[in-house]
Write a protein that holds these residues in place. Structure first.
Motif, PDB file in Angstrom:
ATOM      1  N   MET A   1       0.833  -1.193   0.000  1.00  0.00           N
ATOM      2  CA  MET A   1       0.000   0.000   0.000  1.00  0.00           C
ATOM      3  C   MET A   1       0.862   1.234   0.000  1.00  0.00           C
ATOM      4  N   SER A   2       1.110   1.782  -1.121  1.00  0.00           N
ATOM      5  CA  SER A   2       1.859   3.016  -1.060  1.00  0.00           C
ATOM      6  C   SER A   2       0.913   4.166  -1.316  1.00  0.00           C
ATOM      7  N   ARG A   3       0.947   5.110  -0.420  1.00  0.00           N
ATOM      8  CA  ARG A   3       0.061   6.252  -0.615  1.00  0.00           C
ATOM      9  C   ARG A   3       0.881   7.478  -0.984  1.00  0.00           C
ATOM     10  N   GLN A   4       2.154   7.240  -1.309  1.00  0.00           N
ATOM     11  CA  GLN A   4       3.014   8.358  -1.644  1.00  0.00           C
ATOM     12  C   GLN A   4       2.519   9.058  -2.887  1.00  0.00           C
ATOM     13  N   GLY A   5       2.674  10.343  -2.906  1.00  0.00           N
ATOM     14  CA  GLY A   5       2.366  11.096  -4.094  1.00  0.00           C
ATOM     15  C   GLY A   5       0.890  11.353  -4.289  1.00  0.00           C
ATOM     16  N   ARG A   6       0.079  10.805  -3.397  1.00  0.00           N
ATOM     17  CA  ARG A   6      -1.339  11.014  -3.580  1.00  0.00           C
ATOM     18  C   ARG A   6      -1.704  12.348  -2.929  1.00  0.00           C
ATOM     19  N   PRO A   7      -2.478  13.150  -3.620  1.00  0.00           N
ATOM     20  CA  PRO A   7      -2.797  14.453  -3.051  1.00  0.00           C
ATOM     21  C   PRO A   7      -3.585  14.289  -1.751  1.00  0.00           C
ATOM     22  N   GLN A   8      -3.242  15.075  -0.798  1.00  0.00           N
ATOM     23  CA  GLN A   8      -3.896  14.916   0.492  1.00  0.00           C
ATOM     24  C   GLN A   8      -5.283  15.540   0.450  1.00  0.00           C
ATOM     25  N   ASP A   9      -6.270  14.723   0.569  1.00  0.00           N
ATOM     26  CA  ASP A   9      -7.634  15.221   0.540  1.00  0.00           C
ATOM     27  C   ASP A   9      -8.140  15.352   1.963  1.00  0.00           C
ATOM     28  N   THR A  10      -8.247  16.569   2.411  1.00  0.00           N
ATOM     29  CA  THR A  10      -8.634  16.759   3.804  1.00  0.00           C
ATOM     30  C   THR A  10     -10.133  16.627   4.010  1.00  0.00           C
ATOM     31  N   ARG A  11     -10.871  16.446   2.928  1.00  0.00           N
ATOM     32  CA  ARG A  11     -12.313  16.270   3.084  1.00  0.00           C
ATOM     33  C   ARG A  11     -12.685  14.799   3.264  1.00  0.00           C
ATOM     34  N   LYS A  12     -11.693  13.939   3.280  1.00  0.00           N
ATOM     35  CA  LYS A  12     -11.984  12.514   3.384  1.00  0.00           C
ATOM     36  C   LYS A  12     -11.257  11.918   4.576  1.00  0.00           C
ATOM     37  N   VAL A  13     -11.790  10.838   5.096  1.00  0.00           N
ATOM     38  CA  VAL A  13     -11.013  10.070   6.064  1.00  0.00           C
ATOM     39  C   VAL A  13     -10.885   8.648   5.546  1.00  0.00           C
ATOM     40  N   SER A  14      -9.924   7.956   6.080  1.00  0.00           N
ATOM     41  CA  SER A  14      -9.689   6.596   5.632  1.00  0.00           C
ATOM     42  C   SER A  14     -10.867   5.702   6.026  1.00  0.00           C
ATOM     43  N   GLY A  15     -11.252   4.858   5.095  1.00  0.00           N
ATOM     44  CA  GLY A  15     -12.359   3.956   5.356  1.00  0.00           C
ATOM     45  C   GLY A  15     -12.085   3.034   6.522  1.00  0.00           C
ATOM     46  N   GLU A  16     -10.803   2.726   6.722  1.00  0.00           N
ATOM     47  CA  GLU A  16     -10.453   1.849   7.835  1.00  0.00           C
ATOM     48  C   GLU A  16     -10.659   2.530   9.179  1.00  0.00           C
TER      49      GLU A  16
ATOM     50  N   LYS B  96      -0.189   7.612   8.605  1.00  0.00           N
ATOM     51  CA  LYS B  96      -0.529   7.792   7.193  1.00  0.00           C
ATOM     52  C   LYS B  96      -1.726   6.953   6.805  1.00  0.00           C
ATOM     53  N   THR B  97      -1.781   5.731   7.326  1.00  0.00           N
ATOM     54  CA  THR B  97      -2.891   4.859   6.983  1.00  0.00           C
ATOM     55  C   THR B  97      -4.196   5.418   7.532  1.00  0.00           C
ATOM     56  N   LEU B  98      -4.142   5.911   8.743  1.00  0.00           N
ATOM     57  CA  LEU B  98      -5.374   6.379   9.372  1.00  0.00           C
ATOM     58  C   LEU B  98      -5.737   7.800   8.969  1.00  0.00           C
ATOM     59  N   PHE B  99      -4.740   8.671   8.938  1.00  0.00           N
ATOM     60  CA  PHE B  99      -5.050  10.096   8.782  1.00  0.00           C
ATOM     61  C   PHE B  99      -4.463  10.724   7.524  1.00  0.00           C
TER      62      PHE B  99
END
Lengths: 179, 194
Positions: A1-16, B96-99
């Motif tokens: 799971m690499s989340r690098q480079g993904r624009p940070q969307d502050t309107r969303k939270v992680s589904g987990e 990072k995973t959570l927030f």
């Protein structure tokens, strides 16, 4: 799971984070109440509280106009409401002949990631909070409805189905529940 | 694991996990849910410290479960045994995973070698919560403190975690992580055999 480079969307939270937080709540309710029915009821109540407040957020962001009939309301509920708040679009199906009742079929339910119902809690409607939210939100647009779970994948059914029944049109604006 | 029946009787562990990490939920939805959780917990306690404890318990439930999720997702699962590395893992990977961001700073207390501070400038759970004036020590990030504690305890780093807002910067929350002496002793031992 690499989340690098993904624009940070502050309107969303992680589904987990979302599903684990909800799971922690349900687990707490199960410890606090003796019967599954009471837990279901509490979840419905919490959902209702959310629904009556959520509707404002909904209008603020969707520029949604007035719906003219119940079928249109069902359409908006799924394609705009569910999509906005849960990121999924349930299918509307099984309309009653009178057109006052329909089912929402949820193929995907973000609440139930990592969830399995233990044998001892087969009466638990894990996602019952959704019913409360629908009821609360629709009440704020003068639609009194009854919402209940018909079947739930967590309880071994083939799909997750929520039934919505139109009861009556509320004439006067109802004050928001303070509960 | 090769035959995956379509029957609903299959257990949770038979289902794939990897694809699910991408699901996202609207921040409002989370804020509404969290607000209900705080209200519900508030109704069942008599003091602020009990409320913090309640929220922290809920967080522990979530934190403990993050261990499996993260481990399964690692390409080369590795068990971290060193304390500072493990804290960095929390600051970076878990956060990072959570927030979707790293926690802002990690510091060790100058006075005590068993105490660490993790700073988060804008905890998502506090974003929509206004603290009443007469309860200024209320910090709903106690929930996040619980996540950290659950995660650390579940990976054999016994500790207590407490959340509080900084006096000069109320929007920043500090998580005070106090490890038990045994953890520190073990870490020193690992240092010496290295």
């Amino acid at each position: 799971m690499s989340r690098q480079g993904r624009p940070q969307d502050t309107r969303k939270v992680s589904g987990e984070l979302f599903s684990l937080t909800y799971g922690a709540l349900v687990a707490q309710l199960v410890r606090d109440y003796e019967k599954d029915e009471e837990v279901n009821q509490q979840l419905d109540k919490m959902g209702y509280n959310i629904g009556v407040r959520l509707i404002e957020d909904f209008f603020a962001r969707s520029q949604q106009g007035r719906c003219h009939d119940f079928a249109q309301a069902a359409d908006v509920l799924t394609k705009v409401g569910f999509k906005m708040f849960l990121g999924v679009v349930p299918t509307v199906a099984n309309w009653s002949a009178k057109g006052d009742e329909f089912s929402l079929i949820l193929d995907q339910n973000p609440l139930v990631d990592f969830v399995e119902l233990p044998e001892t809690h087969q009466g638990l409607l894990y996602s019952n909070i959704i019913c409360g939210v629908i009821r609360g939100a629709l009440e704020m647009v003068q639609l009194e409805v009854k919402v209940w779970f018909v079947q739930d994948q967590l309880r071994g059914s083939d799909s997750t189905e929520i039934r919505v029944k139109f009861l009556k049109k509320l004439e006067d604006a109802v004050p928001a529940g303070e509960d | 694991m090769t035959t995956r029946g379509k029957r609903a009787a299959e257990t949770l562990y038979d289902k794939p996990l990897s694809s699910k990490g991408k699901l996202e939920v609207n921040l409002s939805t989370y804020a509404f849910l969290f607000s209900e959780i705080v209200q519900y917990s508030h109704g069942r306690v008599t003091s602020l410290s009990q409320l913090h404890e309640k929220l922290s318990d809920l967080g522990k439930h979530a934190g403990f479960r993050m261990i499996d999720v993260l481990c399964l997702r690692e390409k080369t699962p590795k068990r971290e045994t060193r304390l500072v590395n493990h804290l960095l893992y929390i600051q970076k990977t878990l956060w990072k995973t959570l927030f979707y961001k790293e926690a802002d700073r990690l510091e060790q207390a100058t006075a005590s070698e068993s105490t660490f501070y993790l700073f988060e400038d804008d905890p998502v759970v506090n974003r929509f919560i206004s603290v009443p004036k007469d309860q200024s020590s209320l910090n709903c990030a106690a929930f996040v403190a619980g996540i950290i504690e659950g995660f650390l305890n579940g990976t054999q780093f016994a500790c207590k975690v407490r959340a509080f807002a900084l006096k000069d910067q109320p929007s920043t929350t500090a998580f005070e992580i106090k490890f038990e002496d045994s953890v520190i002793t073990r870490d020193k031992m690992l240092e010496s055999v290295k």
